[in-house]
Design a protein around this motif. Structure first.
Motif, PDB file in Angstrom:
ATOM      1  N   ARG A   1     -67.454 -35.143  -6.981  1.00 47.93           N
ATOM      2  CA  ARG A   1     -66.998 -34.263  -8.023  1.00 47.93           C
ATOM      3  C   ARG A   1     -68.033 -34.299  -8.968  1.00 47.93           C
ATOM      4  O   ARG A   1     -68.611 -33.344  -9.938  1.00 47.93           O
ATOM      5  CB  ARG A   1     -65.684 -34.629  -8.664  1.00 47.93           C
ATOM      6  N   HIS A   2     -68.423 -35.780  -9.567  1.00 46.11           N
ATOM      7  CA  HIS A   2     -69.615 -35.832 -10.549  1.00 46.11           C
ATOM      8  C   HIS A   2     -70.923 -35.410 -10.327  1.00 46.11           C
ATOM      9  O   HIS A   2     -71.552 -34.546 -10.980  1.00 46.11           O
ATOM     10  CB  HIS A   2     -69.825 -37.511 -10.755  1.00 46.11           C
ATOM     11  N   LEU A   3     -71.308 -35.605  -8.876  1.00 44.52           N
ATOM     12  CA  LEU A   3     -72.538 -34.805  -8.422  1.00 44.52           C
ATOM     13  C   LEU A   3     -72.562 -33.483  -8.596  1.00 44.52           C
ATOM     14  O   LEU A   3     -73.602 -32.845  -9.128  1.00 44.52           O
ATOM     15  CB  LEU A   3     -72.687 -35.255  -7.019  1.00 44.52           C
TER      16      LEU A   3
ATOM     17  N   LYS B   1     -59.586 -34.085 -20.207  1.00 44.32           N
ATOM     18  CA  LYS B   1     -59.661 -34.971 -21.237  1.00 44.32           C
ATOM     19  C   LYS B   1     -60.998 -35.292 -21.432  1.00 44.32           C
ATOM     20  O   LYS B   1     -61.335 -35.963 -20.845  1.00 44.32           O
ATOM     21  CB  LYS B   1     -58.448 -35.912 -21.201  1.00 44.32           C
ATOM     22  N   LYS B   2     -61.316 -35.614 -22.723  1.00 42.32           N
ATOM     23  CA  LYS B   2     -62.561 -36.081 -23.339  1.00 42.32           C
ATOM     24  C   LYS B   2     -62.433 -37.556 -23.283  1.00 42.32           C
ATOM     25  O   LYS B   2     -61.353 -37.984 -23.868  1.00 42.32           O
ATOM     26  CB  LYS B   2     -62.870 -35.481 -24.665  1.00 42.32           C
ATOM     27  N   GLU B   3     -63.432 -38.421 -22.956  1.00 39.88           N
ATOM     28  CA  GLU B   3     -63.412 -39.721 -23.077  1.00 39.88           C
ATOM     29  C   GLU B   3     -64.050 -40.136 -24.631  1.00 39.88           C
ATOM     30  O   GLU B   3     -65.248 -39.792 -24.606  1.00 39.88           O
ATOM     31  CB  GLU B   3     -64.158 -40.452 -21.941  1.00 39.88           C
ATOM     32  N   ASP B   4     -63.563 -40.773 -25.330  1.00 42.50           N
ATOM     33  CA  ASP B   4     -63.700 -40.949 -26.773  1.00 42.50           C
ATOM     34  C   ASP B   4     -64.045 -42.660 -26.874  1.00 42.50           C
ATOM     35  O   ASP B   4     -64.207 -42.882 -27.958  1.00 42.50           O
ATOM     36  CB  ASP B   4     -62.770 -40.623 -27.653  1.00 42.50           C
TER      37      ASP B   4
ATOM     38  N   TYR C   1     -69.440 -50.120 -19.571  1.00 41.21           N
ATOM     39  CA  TYR C   1     -69.083 -48.858 -20.375  1.00 41.21           C
ATOM     40  C   TYR C   1     -68.935 -47.903 -19.465  1.00 41.21           C
ATOM     41  O   TYR C   1     -69.507 -47.610 -18.294  1.00 41.21           O
ATOM     42  CB  TYR C   1     -70.037 -48.242 -21.306  1.00 41.21           C
ATOM     43  N   ASP C   2     -67.761 -47.070 -19.330  1.00 47.07           N
ATOM     44  CA  ASP C   2     -67.769 -45.652 -18.461  1.00 47.07           C
ATOM     45  C   ASP C   2     -66.800 -44.481 -19.247  1.00 47.07           C
ATOM     46  O   ASP C   2     -65.959 -44.621 -19.572  1.00 47.07           O
ATOM     47  CB  ASP C   2     -66.759 -46.087 -17.264  1.00 47.07           C
ATOM     48  N   GLY C   3     -67.862 -43.591 -19.687  1.00 47.38           N
ATOM     49  CA  GLY C   3     -67.457 -42.511 -20.331  1.00 47.38           C
ATOM     50  C   GLY C   3     -67.017 -40.974 -19.456  1.00 47.38           C
ATOM     51  O   GLY C   3     -66.966 -40.044 -20.096  1.00 47.38           O
ATOM     52  N   THR C   4     -66.915 -41.613 -18.028  1.00 46.54           N
ATOM     53  CA  THR C   4     -66.938 -40.413 -17.080  1.00 46.54           C
ATOM     54  C   THR C   4     -65.435 -39.959 -17.281  1.00 46.54           C
ATOM     55  O   THR C   4     -64.638 -40.722 -17.593  1.00 46.54           O
ATOM     56  CB  THR C   4     -67.354 -40.728 -15.731  1.00 46.54           C
TER      57      THR C   4
END
Length: 472
Positions: free
Chosen positions: A305-307, A371-374, A382-385
């Protein structure tokens, strides 16, 4: 006579202006267009974080260490004590050819590895610093030489990561993130104001970069990290050095001061198309380096999905693996690497060599938003995905073909509203089966019934061919 002097003065001024312009052009040294074009087509690379921190595997003195590969900083370990980790670092199972073969099989097109991380330890045979893997470990070999050769044999581009503005072994490296001395070795070298960054650059950075650029054949990337207090003049000198030795070498934006060829997004995704060269670096687990406590890796379908998301917006994915102290890829990386192999073998044409369409995508249900990662950025763990899996579509384009990357949409029929009536669709095909899909087009978009196949992956691709005159 006066006229002649004025004429000569103007002539000299013209030469001076021309000289200034020539110097400015030389200083700018634009990226090699062939290398950048290749980079934009490649889409997928392997990042490798490997160092002394791989040997400790997330522990220090009987407890889980804080800070992952930054644990020397977080645990405030004196240099002499930290350096003794090298006494046990003996990666006898390191196999450069296997690493390169695994990367190529997974569909990766380039490899970047840590030559020197923030701890200052060189993972290669550095002549200007004895603090390196050849001189300090019982293994006593230079893995970079083997890996560079193995990557070239597998047809992979190769490059080095180099920590630029942080080095906890050197006494002359001040930092300013997130505050003054925030990432400095202040327990061995407490006087932050006495540190002379130019001395460090002259004594270690420039000589080591020369070594990396002259000892390992063709180098396709120099991937800098943490420029910190690097000045514009330093960044310019480094860029000129690189291109004097390896003109085709691409440089990322963390050389600092706007001197890079492509920009970096770390541990998060973006929300817009950017047609300039850029790259997202993501971890498979929580950490960049090997950590025995890191037992939950991203699911293969999530990484795919990320790719798809990154490529739909014009970027590349640099996916990280942290080899262990023996030189092995962790077992937990295997499902992801195999999934990429299988998925790209079938769907790679929707990824490689593509460019963004007029929109990067749309949701299956417009009322459901990701949803946005805040989370506040943290440069260790850290993981903001995105943590949610939202059924949606991502688009890429190549010639008169638009690829629809269907992400976790379980419905057997759906509408792609991004296609306008002016987009004259000729065919719609399922890449996984190479069979045509049922479709019809009206003012609302394309209504598609791709068919249901038992082996269909949660992320699959529709190939939409447009009349060539309608390509945007």
């Amino acid at each position: 006579m006066v006229y002649r002097m004025k004429k000569l003065t103007l002539k000299r001024a013209g030469f001076a202006l021309l000289a200034c312009l020539m110097i400015a052009v030389a200083n700018a040294q634009p990226a090699d267009t062939t290398s950048l074009a290749w980079f934009r087509d490649a889409k997928f690379g392997l990042f490798l974080h490997w160092g002394l921190y791989s040997q400790t595997a997330g522990d220090w003195k009987g407890h889980p260490a804080e800070g992952s590969e930054h644990f020397m900083l977080y645990e405030r370990i004196p240099l002499k004590e930290y350096a003794r980790i090298a006494d046990d670092f003996n990666p006898t199972e390191f196999d450069a050819r296997k690493w390169a073969k695994d990367a190529r099989r997974a569909g990766m097109r380039y490899v970047i590895i840590t030559s020197k991380h923030h701890d200052g330890f060189a993972m290669y045979d550095s002549k200007c610093s004895d603090y390196n893997i050849v001189k300090c470990t019982p293994w006593g070999k230079d893995p970079m030489k083997e890996l560079a050769e193995a990557c070239r044999k597998e047809g992979l581009k190769f490059g080095f990561y180099y920590s630029l503005g942080r080095d906890w072994e050197d006494p002359d490296v001040p930092t300013n993130w997130p505050v003054k001395a925030g990432r400095s070795n202040t327990w061995d070298y407490p006087d932050e104001d006495a540190k002379q960054l130019p001395a460090y650059m002259k004594r270690k950075v420039i000589p080591q970069l020369k070594e990396l650029l002259t000892q390992y054949g063709r180098i396709d990337f120099l991937w800098f990290d943490t420029p910190e207090l690097t000045t514009k003049e330093m960044s310019r000198e480094i860029r000129q050095l690189i291109h004097s030795l390896q003109p085709q070498c691409l440089i990322n934006s963390r050389i600092g001061n706007g001197m890079g060829d492509y920009s970096i997004v770390e541990q998060k995704l973006t929300n817009q198309i950017d047609n300039r060269p850029w790259e997202v670096c993501l971890t498979m687990g929580k950490n960049w380096c090997y950590n025995r406590h890191d037992t939950v890796y991203k699911k293969p379908d999530v990484m795919i999905r990320h790719l798809a998301d990154i490529v739909s917006k014009g970027g590349n994915l640099l996916l990280n693996i942290g080899p262990d102290g023996k030189g092995r890829f962790p077992t937990l990386t295997r499902p992801g690497m195999e999934a990429f192999h299988q998925w790209l073998k079938t769907n790679g044409e929707a990824i490689y060599g593509t460019r963004p369409w007029h929109t990067y995508g749309e949701n299956y249900d417009p009322s459901v938003q990701e949803k946005k990662e805040d989370k506040e950025f943290h440069d260790a763990v850290y993981d903001g995905t995105p943590q949610d899996i939202i059924p949606d579509f991502r688009y890429t384009q190549k010639g008169n073909t638009v690829y629809v990357i269907v992400r976790h949409v379980a419905a057997s029929t759906f509408t792609l509203s991004a296609f306008r009536q002016s987009d004259r669709v000729v065919t719609v095909e399922c890449l996984d089966s190479r069979r045509p899909a049922e479709w019809e087009q009206d003012a609302d978009g394309i209504h598609v019934t791709p068919g249901v196949y038992k082996k269909r992956y949660p992320v699959y691709v529709l190939k939409v061919t447009l009349a060539s005159s309608e390509v945007r």
